[in-house]
Design a protein around this motif. Structure first.
Motif, PDB file in Angstrom:
ATOM      1  N   ASP A 170       0.820  -1.218   0.000  1.00 43.97           N
ATOM      2  CA  ASP A 170       0.000   0.000   0.000  1.00 43.97           C
ATOM      3  C   ASP A 170       0.853   1.267   0.000  1.00 43.97           C
ATOM      4  N   TYR A 171       2.034   1.201   0.585  1.00 44.76           N
ATOM      5  CA  TYR A 171       2.892   2.379   0.580  1.00 44.76           C
ATOM      6  C   TYR A 171       3.217   2.828  -0.846  1.00 44.76           C
ATOM      7  N   GLY A 172       3.238   1.918  -1.768  1.00 46.96           N
ATOM      8  CA  GLY A 172       3.598   2.261  -3.141  1.00 46.96           C
ATOM      9  C   GLY A 172       2.519   2.990  -3.906  1.00 46.96           C
ATOM     10  N   ARG A 173       1.289   3.060  -3.364  1.00 45.19           N
ATOM     11  CA  ARG A 173       0.218   3.741  -4.095  1.00 45.19           C
ATOM     12  C   ARG A 173      -0.525   4.777  -3.241  1.00 45.19           C
ATOM     13  N   THR A 174       0.140   5.276  -2.212  1.00 41.47           N
ATOM     14  CA  THR A 174      -0.476   6.304  -1.373  1.00 41.47           C
ATOM     15  C   THR A 174       0.444   7.502  -1.260  1.00 41.47           C
ATOM     16  N   ILE A 175      -0.149   8.643  -0.877  1.00 39.49           N
ATOM     17  CA  ILE A 175       0.594   9.868  -0.620  1.00 39.49           C
ATOM     18  C   ILE A 175       0.455  10.167   0.867  1.00 39.49           C
ATOM     19  N   GLU A 176       1.535  10.597   1.478  1.00 37.98           N
ATOM     20  CA  GLU A 176       1.530  10.747   2.933  1.00 37.98           C
ATOM     21  C   GLU A 176       2.416  11.920   3.349  1.00 37.98           C
ATOM     22  N   LYS A 188      20.123  17.652  14.577  1.00 40.84           N
ATOM     23  CA  LYS A 188      18.811  17.031  14.449  1.00 40.84           C
ATOM     24  C   LYS A 188      17.753  18.119  14.405  1.00 40.84           C
ATOM     25  N   ARG A 189      16.968  18.096  13.340  1.00 44.70           N
ATOM     26  CA  ARG A 189      15.923  19.113  13.167  1.00 44.70           C
ATOM     27  C   ARG A 189      14.596  18.417  12.877  1.00 44.70           C
ATOM     28  N   THR A 190      13.521  19.056  13.311  1.00 45.61           N
ATOM     29  CA  THR A 190      12.183  18.546  13.011  1.00 45.61           C
ATOM     30  C   THR A 190      11.758  19.063  11.645  1.00 45.61           C
ATOM     31  N   VAL A 191      11.348  18.170  10.793  1.00 45.15           N
ATOM     32  CA  VAL A 191      10.971  18.546   9.425  1.00 45.15           C
ATOM     33  C   VAL A 191       9.635  17.897   9.096  1.00 45.15           C
ATOM     34  N   GLU A 192       9.085  18.301   7.979  1.00 46.35           N
ATOM     35  CA  GLU A 192       7.889  17.660   7.439  1.00 46.35           C
ATOM     36  C   GLU A 192       8.303  16.773   6.269  1.00 46.35           C
ATOM     37  N   PHE A 193       7.893  15.518   6.347  1.00 43.20           N
ATOM     38  CA  PHE A 193       8.217  14.577   5.281  1.00 43.20           C
ATOM     39  C   PHE A 193       7.025  14.457   4.324  1.00 43.20           C
ATOM     40  N   LEU A 194       7.333  14.289   3.056  1.00 44.73           N
ATOM     41  CA  LEU A 194       6.312  14.106   2.030  1.00 44.73           C
ATOM     42  C   LEU A 194       6.697  12.871   1.207  1.00 44.73           C
ATOM     43  N   ARG A 195       5.761  11.916   1.118  1.00 47.15           N
ATOM     44  CA  ARG A 195       6.020  10.720   0.330  1.00 47.15           C
ATOM     45  C   ARG A 195       4.964  10.560  -0.755  1.00 47.15           C
ATOM     46  N   PHE A 196       5.422  10.449  -1.995  1.00 50.93           N
ATOM     47  CA  PHE A 196       4.542  10.142  -3.106  1.00 50.93           C
ATOM     48  C   PHE A 196       4.770   8.683  -3.507  1.00 50.93           C
ATOM     49  N   GLY A 197       3.959   7.797  -2.920  1.00 49.97           N
ATOM     50  CA  GLY A 197       4.176   6.384  -3.190  1.00 49.97           C
ATOM     51  C   GLY A 197       5.617   6.037  -2.892  1.00 49.97           C
ATOM     52  N   ARG A 198       6.258   5.378  -3.882  1.00 49.52           N
ATOM     53  CA  ARG A 198       7.698   5.147  -3.780  1.00 49.52           C
ATOM     54  C   ARG A 198       8.447   5.895  -4.884  1.00 49.52           C
ATOM     55  N   ILE A 232       6.974  21.330  -2.842  1.00 44.85           N
ATOM     56  CA  ILE A 232       6.897  20.409  -1.715  1.00 44.85           C
ATOM     57  C   ILE A 232       5.866  20.894  -0.702  1.00 44.85           C
ATOM     58  N   SER A 233       5.828  22.205  -0.463  1.00 45.05           N
ATOM     59  CA  SER A 233       4.837  22.759   0.451  1.00 45.05           C
ATOM     60  C   SER A 233       3.417  22.488  -0.046  1.00 45.05           C
ATOM     61  N   GLN A 234       3.199  22.646  -1.373  1.00 46.33           N
ATOM     62  CA  GLN A 234       1.895  22.344  -1.941  1.00 46.33           C
ATOM     63  C   GLN A 234       1.582  20.845  -1.838  1.00 46.33           C
ATOM     64  N   GLY A 235       2.585  20.017  -2.045  1.00 40.74           N
ATOM     65  CA  GLY A 235       2.381  18.571  -1.912  1.00 40.74           C
ATOM     66  C   GLY A 235       2.001  18.171  -0.500  1.00 40.74           C
ATOM     67  N   LEU A 236       2.581  18.838   0.494  1.00 41.31           N
ATOM     68  CA  LEU A 236       2.218  18.567   1.875  1.00 41.31           C
ATOM     69  C   LEU A 236       0.748  18.897   2.129  1.00 41.31           C
ATOM     70  N   LYS A 237       0.289  20.020   1.573  1.00 41.90           N
ATOM     71  CA  LYS A 237      -1.121  20.405   1.745  1.00 41.90           C
ATOM     72  C   LYS A 237      -2.045  19.398   1.067  1.00 41.90           C
ATOM     73  N   ILE A 238      -1.618  18.902  -0.110  1.00 41.43           N
ATOM     74  CA  ILE A 238      -2.445  17.910  -0.811  1.00 41.43           C
ATOM     75  C   ILE A 238      -2.519  16.615   0.003  1.00 41.43           C
ATOM     76  N   ALA A 239      -1.389  16.174   0.538  1.00 43.69           N
ATOM     77  CA  ALA A 239      -1.368  14.947   1.326  1.00 43.69           C
ATOM     78  C   ALA A 239      -2.199  15.080   2.598  1.00 43.69           C
ATOM     79  N   GLN A 240      -2.233  16.287   3.169  1.00 46.46           N
ATOM     80  CA  GLN A 240      -3.015  16.528   4.377  1.00 46.46           C
ATOM     81  C   GLN A 240      -4.459  16.909   4.066  1.00 46.46           C
ATOM     82  N   LYS A 241      -4.830  16.801   2.776  1.00 41.89           N
ATOM     83  CA  LYS A 241      -6.191  17.115   2.305  1.00 41.89           C
ATOM     84  C   LYS A 241      -6.566  18.569   2.601  1.00 41.89           C
TER      85      LYS A 241
END
Length: 259
Positions: A170-176, A188-198, A232-241
């Motif tokens: 399922d990781y290969g066909r989801t955005i997160e 060490k820094r806190t960041v936002e990760f964006l994954r488009f499938g694999r 990437i910022s726009q992709g994060l918003k899309i993943a978070q709906k």
């Protein structure tokens, strides 16, 4: 000289005597005949009663015989049916014994298969992009412990292993999108990760000052030019709906040749 009337008297008395004797004998004979007839009638009644009793006994015995014959026939039918059932059960026992032997063989073969599957899954996670790394590593560790447990049956072990494979699929066909820690420039820094499938795995610092992606060939994070930060910022918003799906211009890894 004898008197004539005395002679007549004697004759009359003789006749009366003979007549009385004859009447007495007749009466006695009649009574005897009536008694004999009565005795014959009594014997006839007794014989009739005996015949009737014998007839009743015969009818009763005939009814019992018919009932016994019917029960015997029913028992024969039941016995024949039981023989069929027993024969069928013997076949089922033989089939079950054969299946149990096959199950034993299957169990002996499936455990090595599951161990190989888990090893492949472990290696796959190791070589994959490091998204949800702790979660995926914990799942692999729990599977290793599960396969070693004696109180868990083989079916449950196999089911859990297949579930892990399905999660990875399922990781290969989801955005997160999710937050996590990342070492950047030795810090060490806190960041936002964006994954488009694999296809792509990216990060963006919380202050939007830096963005990067996971280089699958180099097995390391690479910093992206500033132009990709907005994508990437726009992709994060899309993943978070928080935004509608849209086309994004982001670097992705080149497809690998199938071997």
């Amino acid at each position: 000289m004898t008197c004539p009337w005395r002679s007549l008297l004697r004759q009359f008395l003789t006749v009366l005597f003979l007549g009385g004797f004859s009447a007495t004998c007749f009466a006695t004979h009649t009574e005897s005949a009536a008694l004999s007839q009565q005795q014959l009638l009594n014997k006839a009644r007794q014989s009739q009663n005996t015949v009737e009793k014998l007839d009743d006994q015969t009818q009763s015995m005939l009814s019992e015989f018919r009932a016994a014959s019917l029960e015997l026939e029913n028992l024969k039918i039941y016995h024949d049916q039981l023989e069929k059932i027993v024969a069928s059960q013997e076949q089922e026992k033989a089939e079950l014994a054969r299946q149990m032997q096959e199950i034993d063989v299957t169990q002996r073969n499936i455990m090595p298969l599951m161990l190989r599957m888990l090893k492949v899954l472990d290696e796959f996670v190791e070589l994959d992009a490091p998204f949800l790394e702790n979660e995926r590593r914990m799942r692999i560790s729990e599977l290793h412990q599960l396969l070693d447990r004696s109180d868990v049956d083989l079916a449950e072990k196999y089911h859990r292993l297949i579930e892990a494979y399905m999660v990875e699929t399922d990781y290969g066909r989801t955005i997160e999108a999710y937050k996590g820690d990342l070492d950047l420039d030795g810090k060490k820094r806190t960041v936002e990760f964006l994954r488009f499938g694999r296809l792509g795995f990216y990060y963006l610092t919380l202050d939007n000052s830096q963005a990067g992606y996971w280089d699958r060939d180099k097995k390391d994070w690479q910093v992206l030019p500033d132009a990709y930060r907005s994508a990437i910022s726009q992709g994060l918003k899309i993943a978070q709906k928080q935004a509608a799906p849209d086309l994004l211009k982001l670097p992705v890894a080149a497809p690998e040749a199938v071997q």
